[in-house]
Each structure stands twice: as C-alpha cells, then as structure tokens.
Design a protein around this motif. Structure first.
Motif, short mmCIF file in Angstrom:
data_model
loop_
_atom_site.label_atom_id
_atom_site.label_comp_id
_atom_site.label_asym_id
_atom_site.label_seq_id
_atom_site.Cartn_x
_atom_site.Cartn_y
_atom_site.Cartn_z
N TRP A 93 -5.86 6.57 4.63
CA TRP A 93 -6.16 5.92 3.36
C TRP A 93 -4.88 5.60 2.62
O TRP A 93 -3.90 6.33 2.70
CB TRP A 93 -7.03 6.81 2.50
CG TRP A 93 -8.38 7.04 3.07
CD1 TRP A 93 -8.75 8.03 3.95
CD2 TRP A 93 -9.54 6.26 2.85
NE1 TRP A 93 -10.08 7.89 4.27
CE2 TRP A 93 -10.58 6.82 3.60
CE3 TRP A 93 -9.80 5.14 2.07
CZ2 TRP A 93 -11.87 6.30 3.61
CZ3 TRP A 93 -11.09 4.62 2.08
CH2 TRP A 93 -12.11 5.21 2.85
N CYS A 152 0.85 -1.19 0.00
CA CYS A 152 0.00 0.00 0.00
C CYS A 152 0.88 1.23 0.00
O CYS A 152 1.93 1.25 0.65
CB CYS A 152 -0.90 0.05 1.23
SG CYS A 152 -2.15 -1.25 1.29
N VAL A 170 -12.65 -2.69 -2.81
CA VAL A 170 -11.59 -2.65 -3.81
C VAL A 170 -11.95 -3.62 -4.93
O VAL A 170 -12.73 -4.56 -4.75
CB VAL A 170 -10.20 -2.99 -3.20
CG1 VAL A 170 -9.79 -1.94 -2.19
CG2 VAL A 170 -10.17 -4.36 -2.57
N SER A 188 -13.79 -1.04 3.28
CA SER A 188 -13.31 -0.49 2.01
C SER A 188 -13.68 -1.46 0.90
O SER A 188 -13.61 -2.68 1.08
CB SER A 188 -11.78 -0.35 2.01
OG SER A 188 -11.35 0.52 3.02
N CYS A 200 -3.79 0.51 -2.56
CA CYS A 200 -3.24 -0.82 -2.27
C CYS A 200 -3.44 -1.78 -3.43
O CYS A 200 -4.44 -1.72 -4.14
CB CYS A 200 -3.91 -1.39 -1.03
SG CYS A 200 -3.74 -0.35 0.44
N GLU A 247 -7.90 1.78 0.11
CA GLU A 247 -8.26 1.07 1.33
C GLU A 247 -8.03 1.96 2.54
O GLU A 247 -7.03 2.67 2.62
CB GLU A 247 -7.45 -0.21 1.46
CG GLU A 247 -7.86 -1.05 2.65
CD GLU A 247 -7.05 -2.32 2.80
OE1 GLU A 247 -7.56 -3.23 3.47
OE2 GLU A 247 -5.92 -2.40 2.29
N THR A 256 -13.17 -5.20 2.39
CA THR A 256 -12.23 -5.50 3.46
C THR A 256 -12.53 -4.63 4.67
O THR A 256 -12.87 -3.46 4.52
CB THR A 256 -10.77 -5.34 2.98
OG1 THR A 256 -9.88 -5.65 4.05
CG2 THR A 256 -10.48 -3.96 2.46
N GLN A 258 -12.35 -10.25 4.67
CA GLN A 258 -12.40 -9.98 3.24
C GLN A 258 -13.57 -10.74 2.63
O GLN A 258 -13.53 -11.97 2.54
CB GLN A 258 -11.09 -10.42 2.56
CG GLN A 258 -9.88 -9.71 3.13
CD GLN A 258 -8.58 -10.17 2.51
OE1 GLN A 258 -7.82 -9.35 2.05
NE2 GLN A 258 -8.32 -11.46 2.48
#
Length: 180
Positions: A106, A80, A141, A139, A109, A133, A159, A173
């Motif tokens: 933030w 990240c 993604v 978050s 990533c 993320e 996540t 996740q």
C-alpha cells in the motif's frame, strides 16, 4: 443513485463518446500506461535497499483512452509514498520484518490526470486525485479537484492494475466525477 443505474461512458478516442460537462455527473474509464515504454516510474529508497515505509516513487505515464494503447489523450503523473510493504512486489526487495498486510503493498498517492485539448477525449484540463492505493486489486481514491473543463470537480477514481503479457501494467481508472 446506484452505480448500476448510472450511464458509463467509455473514452473511445472521439468526442462523440461523451456527454458534455454541462451535466452534474459523468463517468468514464481511462488507462494509465505502466508498461516499460509507457513513461517514467522511478523510486527513491530510504537507504535500506528494501521496499520500506517512506520509500517514494514518481511516475509520469501516458494517459490512454482504452486498453488498446493506441490513443494517448494526456498524461498521468504523480507520486506515492510507501506506507505498508507487505507482499513481495516487482522490486523483489520487500521488508521481511515489518508486520503488515501479507497479501498486498500500500501507498499514499497523489497524482494528476492531464487531458490534452484535441486529443480525442473531448476534454481539456486536469483532475487531481489522492488516496491510499494498493499494488494489487481495486483501490478507491478521491478526486479532490480539477482545472479547465473539470473546474469544481470532485468524486471517486477506482484504479486497478492489470498485468500485461509483455511486461508492466495498465492501470484501469474508472472515474466518477461530480460537480456542484
């Protein structure tokens, strides 16, 4: 189709918990082990000693079937780049003068979930994810591709870091995977 109408498949440590990948849509949950004994998390600072834009951290963690932390089904590895250091985080070195989200940190990533053959997930291959993320809260993604059993995959990974009493976090996740 709404999420409420989708069947949620939980990784339970056995292949019996899965609908085969012959379906065009699957959904299941994994946990990335961010506890002190769960793998590597190491940062590379941009010279100011603070949590600043451009700082990078890398990770290579156990990928777990459930939050009991007993069934390792693969690895969760990537990096990240910090884009918005706001709320003080685990490092205690947040940048005090940057205008940002004061409630969260933030990063941009990119990482790979590697599923080991025979490890109980019912799958072998990788999923690549990438997106913005946060250090707290959920978050979303993108799942941008896959290999092996996940060839042609795309979708979304939600996540959420869950702090653990003994230290560190487990990253819940929830994967919603599709293919053409």
């Amino acid at each position: 189709m709404s999420k409420a109408s989708l069947m949620v498949l939980m990784l339970a440590g056995t292949a019996q918990g899965f609908v085969g990948w012959h379906r065009r849509h699957i959904e299941f949950t994994t946990f990335a082990d961010g506890r002190p004994d769960g793998g590597i998390r190491q940062s590379a600072d941009v010279e100011d000693g603070l949590d600043s834009p451009g700082d990078i951290f890398v990770f290579d963690q156990k990928l777990l079937a459930d939050d009991s932390c007993k069934s390792v089904i693969g690895r969760n590895a990537g990096y990240c780049i910090r884009t918005d250091p706001g709320k003080p985080d685990w490092s205690g070195t947040d940048h005090p003068t940057l205008p940002d989200d004061p409630e969260n940190n933030w990063g941009q990533c990119t990482w790979t979930l590697t599923f080991y053959e025979g490890a109980g997930s019912g799958y072998e291959g990788t999923l690549q994810v990438s997106g913005r993320e946060s250090d707290a809260g959920v978050s979303a993604v993108s799942i941008v591709g896959g290999t092996g059993d996940f060839k042609g995959a795309w979708g979304e990974l939600l996540t959420n870091p869950e702090p653990q009493a003994a230290g560190g976090v487990l990253f819940r996740q929830v994967l919603e995977i599709r293919r053409n």
